[in-house]
Every structure is written in C-alpha cells, then in structure tokens.
Design an enzyme around this catalytic site. Sequence first.
Site, PDB file in Angstrom:
ATOM      1  N   GLN A  85      19.187-106.028 -27.764  1.00  0.00           N
ATOM      2  CA  GLN A  85      20.267-105.070 -28.005  1.00  0.00           C
ATOM      3  C   GLN A  85      20.278-103.991 -26.930  1.00  0.00           C
ATOM      4  O   GLN A  85      21.338-103.527 -26.509  1.00  0.00           O
ATOM      5  CB  GLN A  85      20.102-104.430 -29.390  1.00  0.00           C
ATOM      6  CG  GLN A  85      21.246-103.501 -29.772  1.00  0.00           C
ATOM      7  CD  GLN A  85      22.565-104.230 -29.930  1.00  0.00           C
ATOM      8  OE1 GLN A  85      22.600-105.385 -30.361  1.00  0.00           O
ATOM      9  NE2 GLN A  85      23.646-103.568 -29.582  1.00  0.00           N
ATOM     10  N   ALA A 110      26.226-101.393 -30.741  1.00  0.00           N
ATOM     11  CA  ALA A 110      25.241-100.496 -31.349  1.00  0.00           C
ATOM     12  C   ALA A 110      24.211-100.027 -30.335  1.00  0.00           C
ATOM     13  O   ALA A 110      23.728-100.808 -29.511  1.00  0.00           O
ATOM     14  CB  ALA A 110      24.535-101.195 -32.502  1.00  0.00           C
ATOM     15  N   SER A 152      21.429-101.494 -34.668  1.00  0.00           N
ATOM     16  CA  SER A 152      22.194-102.727 -34.857  1.00  0.00           C
ATOM     17  C   SER A 152      21.744-103.475 -36.103  1.00  0.00           C
ATOM     18  O   SER A 152      20.557-103.695 -36.318  1.00  0.00           O
ATOM     19  CB  SER A 152      22.024-103.641 -33.641  1.00  0.00           C
ATOM     20  OG  SER A 152      22.605-104.911 -33.892  1.00  0.00           O
ATOM     21  N   HIS A 201      22.082-106.507 -36.539  1.00  0.00           N
ATOM     22  CA  HIS A 201      21.548-107.804 -36.109  1.00  0.00           C
ATOM     23  C   HIS A 201      20.025-107.776 -36.066  1.00  0.00           C
ATOM     24  O   HIS A 201      19.378-108.802 -36.258  1.00  0.00           O
ATOM     25  CB  HIS A 201      22.119-108.190 -34.749  1.00  0.00           C
ATOM     26  CG  HIS A 201      23.568-108.598 -34.788  1.00  0.00           C
ATOM     27  ND1 HIS A 201      23.973-109.861 -35.157  1.00  0.00           N
ATOM     28  CD2 HIS A 201      24.697-107.895 -34.538  1.00  0.00           C
ATOM     29  CE1 HIS A 201      25.297-109.927 -35.100  1.00  0.00           C
ATOM     30  NE2 HIS A 201      25.762-108.752 -34.727  1.00  0.00           N
ATOM     31  N   ASP A 218      27.555-112.932 -36.802  1.00  0.00           N
ATOM     32  CA  ASP A 218      28.949-113.026 -36.374  1.00  0.00           C
ATOM     33  C   ASP A 218      29.373-114.490 -36.520  1.00  0.00           C
ATOM     34  O   ASP A 218      28.650-115.399 -36.079  1.00  0.00           O
ATOM     35  CB  ASP A 218      29.097-112.582 -34.924  1.00  0.00           C
ATOM     36  CG  ASP A 218      28.742-111.115 -34.729  1.00  0.00           C
ATOM     37  OD1 ASP A 218      28.839-110.351 -35.709  1.00  0.00           O
ATOM     38  OD2 ASP A 218      28.373-110.738 -33.596  1.00  0.00           O
ATOM     39  N   GLU A 229      35.726-105.376 -37.848  1.00  0.00           N
ATOM     40  CA  GLU A 229      35.114-106.609 -37.333  1.00  0.00           C
ATOM     41  C   GLU A 229      35.112-107.658 -38.446  1.00  0.00           C
ATOM     42  O   GLU A 229      34.130-107.793 -39.184  1.00  0.00           O
ATOM     43  CB  GLU A 229      33.682-106.343 -36.847  1.00  0.00           C
ATOM     44  CG  GLU A 229      33.608-105.459 -35.617  1.00  0.00           C
ATOM     45  CD  GLU A 229      32.205-105.397 -35.023  1.00  0.00           C
ATOM     46  OE1 GLU A 229      31.290-106.071 -35.558  1.00  0.00           O
ATOM     47  OE2 GLU A 229      32.026-104.680 -34.023  1.00  0.00           O
ATOM     48  N   TRP A 261      34.680-110.688 -38.322  1.00  0.00           N
ATOM     49  CA  TRP A 261      33.739-111.771 -38.041  1.00  0.00           C
ATOM     50  C   TRP A 261      32.296-111.415 -38.378  1.00  0.00           C
ATOM     51  O   TRP A 261      31.441-112.286 -38.431  1.00  0.00           O
ATOM     52  CB  TRP A 261      33.805-112.150 -36.558  1.00  0.00           C
ATOM     53  CG  TRP A 261      33.464-110.999 -35.649  1.00  0.00           C
ATOM     54  CD1 TRP A 261      32.226-110.587 -35.248  1.00  0.00           C
ATOM     55  CD2 TRP A 261      34.388-110.082 -35.050  1.00  0.00           C
ATOM     56  NE1 TRP A 261      32.309-109.483 -34.430  1.00  0.00           N
ATOM     57  CE2 TRP A 261      33.625-109.153 -34.284  1.00  0.00           C
ATOM     58  CE3 TRP A 261      35.789-109.958 -35.057  1.00  0.00           C
ATOM     59  CZ2 TRP A 261      34.223-108.125 -33.553  1.00  0.00           C
ATOM     60  CZ3 TRP A 261      36.365-108.934 -34.326  1.00  0.00           C
ATOM     61  CH2 TRP A 261      35.590-108.026 -33.595  1.00  0.00           C
ATOM     62  N   HIS A 262      32.005-110.132 -38.599  1.00  0.00           N
ATOM     63  CA  HIS A 262      30.628-109.664 -38.822  1.00  0.00           C
ATOM     64  C   HIS A 262      30.364-109.577 -40.322  1.00  0.00           C
ATOM     65  O   HIS A 262      30.882-108.686 -41.002  1.00  0.00           O
ATOM     66  CB  HIS A 262      30.436-108.297 -38.165  1.00  0.00           C
ATOM     67  CG  HIS A 262      29.056-107.733 -38.310  1.00  0.00           C
ATOM     68  ND1 HIS A 262      28.149-107.668 -37.274  1.00  0.00           N
ATOM     69  CD2 HIS A 262      28.412-107.189 -39.381  1.00  0.00           C
ATOM     70  CE1 HIS A 262      27.024-107.103 -37.687  1.00  0.00           C
ATOM     71  NE2 HIS A 262      27.155-106.816 -38.981  1.00  0.00           N
TER      72      HIS A 262
END
Length: 301
Positions: free
Chosen positions: A182, A203, A208, A210, A217, A266, A268-269
């Site tokens: 990241q 981020a 983040s 993630h 995603d 977002e 897709w997230h």
Amino acid sequence: MKTRQVVVLAVVVIICIGIAAGCGSKTKSSPEPTPTPAPVPAPGPTPNAIPAPSPTIPTTPTIPSKPSPIAPKTLTTPSRVTEPGKKEQARDIHRLSQPNTKQPSPFPSSIAVIVNKFIYLPASYTPSDLVYPNVQFLSNEQTEKRKMRKEAAKALERLFAGARKDGIHLSGVSAYRSYSTQQWLFQHYVNRDGYAAAVKYSAIPGTSEHQTGLAIDVSGEDGKCAASSCFANTKEARWLSKHSAEYGFIVRYPKGKEKITGYKYEPWHIRYIGPAAMAIEIRDRGITLEEFLNVAPVNAK
C-alpha cells in the site's frame, strides 16, 4: 715586596675561583609545564533543533491534510481475546467516537475491525490466517492480492457461487494488500496525480481495508470497468449491492456517504464484516460501518 704581591694576588685568584664555583653550582629551575588543552567536543545538533521534513510521502496514516512523518505505534493485540466482547466494544467505540482523533485500531485482528483515515492498523500487522479463496480472479498469479482471511475467503466462495446461480459471473481483482504494498501504491498515485487527488481514492499506508484481509475489489469475469466508476452501471454491481449482505459483505463506500467514509463511491469494494444479519441491517438502513458502530465520521468537525 714582590713576593707579598704575588701571595696576595694568588689569594685573590683563589677567592675568585671559589666564588665562581659557588655561583655555578646553582641548579637552573625547570619551566612550568604547559597544561594540555581539553579536547574540544565535536559540534552536536542544536538543542531543540527541528529536522527538515522528508520530501517523500510518509508511511504513517494521518488526518488528511499532510501525512505525519511519525510512524504509527505498534499495537499488541490482547492475547486473552480474539474478538472484542461487549464491554471492550463499548469502551473502544466510545474512544473511537471522538471526532478527528488519529489512533490505532484496538483490535486489528477482529472480524469487526473498522479502518478508515483516522483509525489505522499497525505497520507490522499481517493477518495470521490468510488463504487463497477458491474463486476466479482476473490474474492467475499466486500473489498476495489473491489472499483473504480464512473466514472471509469461505464467505466469498459462497457469494461467488450464489451469483453464478443468478447468472452473474464475478472475478476477484484485488484482496489482501500488505502495508508495504500500500505504501508503494499510494506513492505511485501521489507521483502521478498529486497528494490532494490521490488521498480521495487511495488509502494512506496503514489505513487501507485491504490490509485487514477482509476486503476485496470485484469485477465481472471480463474485467471491464474493474475498479472504475463505470462498474456502477453493470449487472455485477447491481447484484452485489442487492445480495452481498446475504453472505456477510457490505459495499463499504456507498454513494452519498463520502463525508463519512472519506472515499468516493466504490461499488466494486466489498468488505466482510461477519454475521449476515448485521450486513443486511447496514444495507437495509442505507448506512455505513461508521454509522452502524457509532464511530465518528471521517470529516466530523
């Protein structure tokens, strides 16, 4: 007469020789030793000197104005609990409800962990149960971005299977992302678009989702509009918005909630939060995870 003069002269000579010998016997004094000068210490830093700021993007999550050069404190997860109990949750939610207070997440390994621009993960945090979910990804490489935490991975497999039954074929784009990855990614976006623009969609390292191993995603199997705004108009995005909660996932950054989440829409997230009932309530009420947990909005004054 001459003899007397000679004797007198001889006596005088003897006396003079004696006097001269006495004068020559005095010892010459030694000179005073010169003191050795104390070594002069090498010049050190000026007291209270402020170091010059680093020209590179810091690795620390901060209140989004300019990132702080101080690395985040490493938080030790309490060994006696994996998931916060009701008392711990109440205590930490009260602490996290203070607006605009940058602080580490108290339970980084909790499935219910909340991470945003003010609540960050330690740089050293890596989930201990990362696995490869048995689902399709746009990339076939066995890289970290295909990993998720075990519970989230199993839920994702059920979600993909449920989508297929409805004629929707999904692909994973990017799941787990380490702190260092990241850090590199955010710097790349800053170099390309500038900090003010990058922070709206990427981020700061440590902030983040993630890094939790609970977010992914998602796109259609053809990869069109992957992680792009045009994904909002796809049948895949509509299915995720309607059905992902049934598998314990939420669309983490919904439309119209930018002032709360700190990020643009977002679709897709998606983020795994655990019980489907909780995810369904968040979906049906049209709220964010911050609102559900009563955590201060990112842009609270």
